[in-house]
Design an enzyme around this catalytic site. Structure first.
Site, PDB file in Angstrom:
ATOM      1  N   GLY A  32     -24.135 -70.631 -93.075  1.00 41.37           N
ATOM      2  CA  GLY A  32     -24.105 -71.933 -92.395  1.00 41.37           C
ATOM      3  C   GLY A  32     -22.698 -72.286 -91.939  1.00 41.37           C
ATOM      4  O   GLY A  32     -22.520 -73.168 -91.105  1.00 41.37           O
ATOM      5  N   GLY A  33     -21.684 -71.599 -92.487  1.00 41.71           N
ATOM      6  CA  GLY A  33     -20.309 -71.758 -92.008  1.00 41.71           C
ATOM      7  C   GLY A  33     -19.750 -73.154 -92.203  1.00 41.71           C
ATOM      8  O   GLY A  33     -20.189 -73.925 -93.060  1.00 41.71           O
ATOM      9  N   HIS A  49     -34.519-103.074 -70.986  1.00 42.09           N
ATOM     10  CA  HIS A  49     -33.844-104.341 -71.231  1.00 42.09           C
ATOM     11  C   HIS A  49     -34.278-104.880 -72.580  1.00 42.09           C
ATOM     12  O   HIS A  49     -35.469-104.846 -72.893  1.00 42.09           O
ATOM     13  CB  HIS A  49     -34.201-105.345 -70.130  1.00 42.09           C
ATOM     14  CG  HIS A  49     -33.558-106.678 -70.359  1.00 42.09           C
ATOM     15  ND1 HIS A  49     -32.209-106.888 -70.167  1.00 42.09           N
ATOM     16  CD2 HIS A  49     -34.070-107.845 -70.805  1.00 42.09           C
ATOM     17  CE1 HIS A  49     -31.928-108.154 -70.467  1.00 42.09           C
ATOM     18  NE2 HIS A  49     -33.034-108.755 -70.860  1.00 42.09           N
ATOM     19  N   ASP A 109     -15.666 -71.004 -82.532  1.00 41.58           N
ATOM     20  CA  ASP A 109     -14.268 -71.441 -82.696  1.00 41.58           C
ATOM     21  C   ASP A 109     -13.271 -70.283 -82.609  1.00 41.58           C
ATOM     22  O   ASP A 109     -12.105 -70.491 -82.269  1.00 41.58           O
ATOM     23  CB  ASP A 109     -14.077 -72.106 -84.073  1.00 41.58           C
ATOM     24  CG  ASP A 109     -14.597 -73.539 -84.109  1.00 41.58           C
ATOM     25  OD1 ASP A 109     -15.319 -73.944 -83.172  1.00 41.58           O
ATOM     26  OD2 ASP A 109     -14.292 -74.246 -85.088  1.00 41.58           O
TER      27      ASP A 109
HETATM   28  C1  LIG Z   1     -14.689 -81.879 -90.999  1.00 49.80           C
HETATM   29  C2  LIG Z   1     -15.250 -81.300 -89.724  1.00 49.80           C
HETATM   30  C3  LIG Z   1     -16.176 -82.013 -89.014  1.00 49.80           C
HETATM   31  C4  LIG Z   1     -16.696 -81.490 -87.831  1.00 49.80           C
HETATM   32  N1  LIG Z   1     -17.582 -82.252 -87.133  1.00 49.80           N
HETATM   33  C5  LIG Z   1     -18.090 -81.787 -85.982  1.00 49.80           C
HETATM   34  C6  LIG Z   1     -19.012 -82.562 -85.241  1.00 49.80           C
HETATM   35  O1  LIG Z   1     -19.362 -83.680 -85.624  1.00 49.80           O
HETATM   36  N2  LIG Z   1     -19.506 -82.051 -84.095  1.00 49.80           N
HETATM   37  C7  LIG Z   1     -19.130 -80.816 -83.647  1.00 49.80           C
HETATM   38  O2  LIG Z   1     -19.609 -80.390 -82.580  1.00 49.80           O
HETATM   39  N3  LIG Z   1     -18.245 -80.059 -84.327  1.00 49.80           N
HETATM   40  C8  LIG Z   1     -17.723 -80.514 -85.478  1.00 49.80           C
HETATM   41  N4  LIG Z   1     -16.842 -79.745 -86.185  1.00 49.80           N
HETATM   42  C9  LIG Z   1     -16.487 -78.417 -85.663  1.00 49.80           C
HETATM   43  C10 LIG Z   1     -17.553 -77.375 -86.061  1.00 49.80           C
HETATM   44  O3  LIG Z   1     -17.698 -77.376 -87.456  1.00 49.80           O
HETATM   45  C11 LIG Z   1     -17.158 -76.004 -85.549  1.00 49.80           C
HETATM   46  O4  LIG Z   1     -16.944 -76.052 -84.163  1.00 49.80           O
HETATM   47  C12 LIG Z   1     -18.221 -74.968 -85.843  1.00 49.80           C
HETATM   48  O5  LIG Z   1     -18.559 -74.948 -87.199  1.00 49.80           O
HETATM   49  C13 LIG Z   1     -17.750 -73.580 -85.398  1.00 49.80           C
HETATM   50  O6  LIG Z   1     -18.728 -72.639 -85.692  1.00 49.80           O
HETATM   51  P1  LIG Z   1     -18.370 -71.091 -85.807  1.00 49.80           P
HETATM   52  O7  LIG Z   1     -19.655 -70.403 -86.056  1.00 49.80           O
HETATM   53  O8  LIG Z   1     -17.540 -70.679 -84.672  1.00 49.80           O
HETATM   54  O9  LIG Z   1     -17.458 -70.957 -87.102  1.00 49.80           O
HETATM   55  P2  LIG Z   1     -17.727 -71.292 -88.631  1.00 49.80           P
HETATM   56  O10 LIG Z   1     -18.823 -72.264 -88.782  1.00 49.80           O
HETATM   57  O11 LIG Z   1     -16.402 -71.630 -89.200  1.00 49.80           O
HETATM   58  O12 LIG Z   1     -18.266 -69.926 -89.250  1.00 49.80           O
HETATM   59  C14 LIG Z   1     -17.431 -68.828 -89.465  1.00 49.80           C
HETATM   60  C15 LIG Z   1     -17.903 -68.082 -90.692  1.00 49.80           C
HETATM   61  O13 LIG Z   1     -17.213 -66.829 -90.754  1.00 49.80           O
HETATM   62  C16 LIG Z   1     -16.893 -66.532 -92.102  1.00 49.80           C
HETATM   63  N5  LIG Z   1     -15.755 -65.583 -92.078  1.00 49.80           N
HETATM   64  C17 LIG Z   1     -14.500 -65.807 -91.603  1.00 49.80           C
HETATM   65  N6  LIG Z   1     -13.772 -64.682 -91.665  1.00 49.80           N
HETATM   66  C18 LIG Z   1     -14.563 -63.722 -92.217  1.00 49.80           C
HETATM   67  C19 LIG Z   1     -14.374 -62.345 -92.532  1.00 49.80           C
HETATM   68  N7  LIG Z   1     -13.224 -61.725 -92.297  1.00 49.80           N
HETATM   69  N8  LIG Z   1     -15.417 -61.670 -93.089  1.00 49.80           N
HETATM   70  C20 LIG Z   1     -16.596 -62.283 -93.342  1.00 49.80           C
HETATM   71  N9  LIG Z   1     -16.840 -63.592 -93.040  1.00 49.80           N
HETATM   72  C21 LIG Z   1     -15.835 -64.298 -92.472  1.00 49.80           C
HETATM   73  C22 LIG Z   1     -16.549 -67.888 -92.691  1.00 49.80           C
HETATM   74  O14 LIG Z   1     -16.695 -67.882 -94.099  1.00 49.80           O
HETATM   75  C23 LIG Z   1     -17.579 -68.793 -91.992  1.00 49.80           C
HETATM   76  O15 LIG Z   1     -18.756 -68.937 -92.757  1.00 49.80           O
HETATM   77  C24 LIG Z   1     -16.299 -80.214 -87.374  1.00 49.80           C
HETATM   78  C25 LIG Z   1     -15.364 -79.480 -88.108  1.00 49.80           C
HETATM   79  C26 LIG Z   1     -14.839 -80.013 -89.278  1.00 49.80           C
HETATM   80  C27 LIG Z   1     -13.844 -79.211 -90.051  1.00 49.80           C
END
Ligand SMILES: Cc1cc2nc3c(=O)[nH]c(=O)nc-3n(C[C@H](O)[C@H](O)[C@H](O)COP(=O)(O)OP(=O)(O)OC[C@H]3O[C@@H](n4cnc5c(N)ncnc54)[C@H](O)[C@@H]3O)c2cc1C
Ligand SMILES: NC(=O)c1ccc[n+]([C@@H]2O[C@H](COP(=O)([O-])OP(=O)(O)OC[C@H]3O[C@@H](n4cnc5c(N)ncnc54)[C@H](O)[C@@H]3O)[C@@H](O)[C@H]2O)c1
Length: 472
Positions: free
Chosen positions: A37-38, A447, A304
């Site tokens: 779920g990250g 409205h 991200d």
């Molecule tokens: C406090 C907070 C509130 C937020 N609120 C919002 C919001 O309201 N609306 C919104 O749109 N966005 C919000 N965001 C941003 C949002 O959380 C991110 O944009 C989103 O989670 C990015 O998803 P992702 O899959 O790119 O990365 P992530 O969700 O960070 O997933 C990456 C995963 O990769 C794993 N990983 C990393 N490196 C390795 C490795 N070398 N080997 C194995 N696993 C690894 C990590 O453990 C993680 O589980 C918020 C962020 C924060 C911090």
């Protein structure tokens, strides 16, 4: 000996969404070093908004007397909220992991991945390393909080968004470093729950990525609720709980905890991407083309880690593009990062899409501007005590920008109640390229719902478009 897969996905945040039953003819490995779920599910969007909602309820309760309601928030039970929030997200994360582990075509590798060659990886598991090769790799390792190197901070101890929502108890006095999304949403949470908050930002305004008028209103509104120090930096920290924050304006503030919220960095470090032939930009983002291909054959990136807009709805859209492109190499889709809306779930709420007025003018656009104060529409009256009431609930604004040359919306900026919802018809108009002329009158607006403030701002914008060239 290495194990071979058709596809390896590194990171089970949005990366999880790439792996579904349409890929059941492949052997797929999902590598995740922490929780399924990250960030969004475990320590980001979802739990933070579950903390924000009780904060909003507390603010409204305290606001009751302004409107004749005999109510006050007698405090918020941090432990009860935390247990509810963490219980829910932890269970969802475990369910997600189990769902993947049960899929016959998926192997879950709970460990940290790094490259040793082209599409060749080592995954460090709890009980040792495994070597993995793959025909295709999807990089979805997300981002992590930046912690500045400030004397005394590491020794004093600090919180980031990774741990603040899991902390045992509400600190009585909190220093919040950073006035962006995380800092402002959490300053709202902590202050509403009863903490004394001092928020410090080196910029001249909070939420500086927003239109300047919106940032100014937001800053003025929250200054009524907590101490905001702008154009100020944290020079050093002394003491361990309580800590003393020594600020660049010469003052010092005693706090029980410091929340560091000064931005996030793509998690490209540690993947040894140089072995994979994957190029990384100076800011740590993995370089991708419009189809989300990295510079290495067969390696894709999303979210991200590679995005210019690090938000969850963008990471989800990226995952859909990569999923399609993996299955249809001869019919690639492009990732569209245009017209991405954002919202800050503080109080007041802020939401926007497109260019700020400053950006639009810098680009030399001939701008038409439409504006409507919440207080000018019927539901705005309901939020007000009297016509001169400028409390945060009442002092909402919708500000719209259009390009006179095209007659299209180029930006929408909202502050106030329900801003994150009210922005959506404007996102739709921008995404579908609907001209401003006729947009307000082509549909009914209920409205007296608050949506009338959007309708009226659109009418105002249309009038400005009709009025001719901008002399501003
Ligand atoms: C406090 C907070 C509130 C937020 N609120 C919002 C919001 O309201 N609306 C919104 O749109 N966005 C919000 N965001 C941003 C949002 O959380 C991110 O944009 C989103 O989670 C990015 O998803 P992702 O899959 O790119 O990365 P992530 O969700 O960070 O997933 C990456 C995963 O990769 C794993 N990983 C990393 N490196 C390795 C490795 N070398 N080997 C194995 N696993 C690894 C990590 O453990 C993680 O589980 C918020 C962020 C924060 C911090
Ligand atoms: N509602 C949402 O969509 C939401 C909520 C939380 C986080 N996020 C995501 O998380 C990312 C990170 O959020 P964030 O708030 O950490 O970063 P941010 O980029 O939004 O804000 C960082 C703030 O810290 C300030 N700053 C930087 N260095 C400083 C220093 N040394 N001292 C004082 N101030 C300093 C900056 O001026 C800026 O105001 C966001 O860009 C967004 O992608 C989104």
């Amino acid at each position: 000996m290495s194990e071979h897969f058709d596809l390896v996905v590194i990171g089970a945040g949005s990366g999880e969404a790439v792996v579904d039953d349409a890929l059941s003819h492949w052997r797929v490995a999902v590598v995740e070093r922490a929780d399924f779920g990250g960030t969004c599910l475990n320590r980001g969007c979802i739990p933070s908004k579950m903390f924000v909602h009780p904060a909003d309820v507390a603010v409204l309760a305290d606001d009751g007397p302004r409107l004749g309601v005999r109510s006050t928030a007698e405090g918020v039970d941090w432990t009860a909220v935390r247990d509810r929030v963490i219980g829910r997200v932890d269970a969802a994360s475990r369910d997600g992991e189990e769902t993947y582990a049960e899929k016959p075509h998926v192997t879950v590798l709970k460990g940290t991945a790094r490259f040793t060659g082209e599409r060749r990886l080592v995954v460090t598991l709890a009980d040792g390393d495994v070597e993995v090769t793959a025909d295709r790799v999807v990089l979805a390792t997300g981002s992590h909080p930046v912690v500045p190197d400030i004397p005394g901070l590491a020794d004093a101890g600090y919180l980031t968004s990774d741990d603040v929502m899991r902390t045992e108890r509400l600190p009585a006095r909190v220093g919040v470093l950073g006035g962006g999304y995380v800092g402002s949403e959490f300053a709202h949470v902590l202050a509403s729950y009863g903490a004394r908050v001092t928020q410090v930002d080196s910029a001249p305004m909070l939420l500086t990525n927003q239109d300047a008028e919106i940032s100014e209103r937001f800053t003025a509104a929250v200054r009524e609720r907590w101490d905001v120090r702008l154009e100020t930096s944290l020079e050093r920290v002394s003491g361990t709980a309580p800590h003393t924050m020594h600020l660049s304006d010469g003052s010092s503030v005693e706090v029980d905890a410091i929340l560091v919220a000064v931005g996030r960095k793509p998690s490209s470090d540690g993947l040894d991407l140089e072995h994979a032939g994957v190029e990384v930009s100076e800011d740590g983002r993995v370089v991708v083309d419009e189809h989300l291909r990295t510079t290495a054959e067969g390696v894709w990136a999303l979210g991200d880690l590679s995005s210019d807009v690090p938000l969850k709805h963008v990471a989800n859209a990226d995952a859909r593009v990569v999923h399609h492109n993996l299955l249809h190499p001869d019919d690639l889709r492009s990732a569209d990062h245009d017209h991405v809306p954002n919202a800050v779930f503080a109080h007041p709420q802020v939401a926007s899409v497109g260019l700020t007025e400053e950006q639009a003018r810098e680009q030399g656009l001939d701008l038409a501007v439409g504006r409507r104060e919440y207080a000018e529409v019927a539901f705005g009256w309901a939020l007000q005590h009297d016509p001169d009431d400028d409390a945060a609930e009442a002092a909402g604004l919708v500000k719209l920008l259009a390009d006179r040359r095209t007659g299209l919306l180029v930006g929408a900026h909202l502050i106030g109640e329900q801003a994150a919802i009210l922005v959506q018809p404007l996102v739709q108009a921008m995404a579908l390229g609907t001209p401003v002329r006729g947009l307000a009158r082509a549909q009914y607006w209920i409205h007296p719902a608050l949506t009338e403030v959007v309708e009226n701002a659109l009418i105002d914008l249309e009038q400005d478009l009709e009025a001719g060239p901008d002399n501003a």
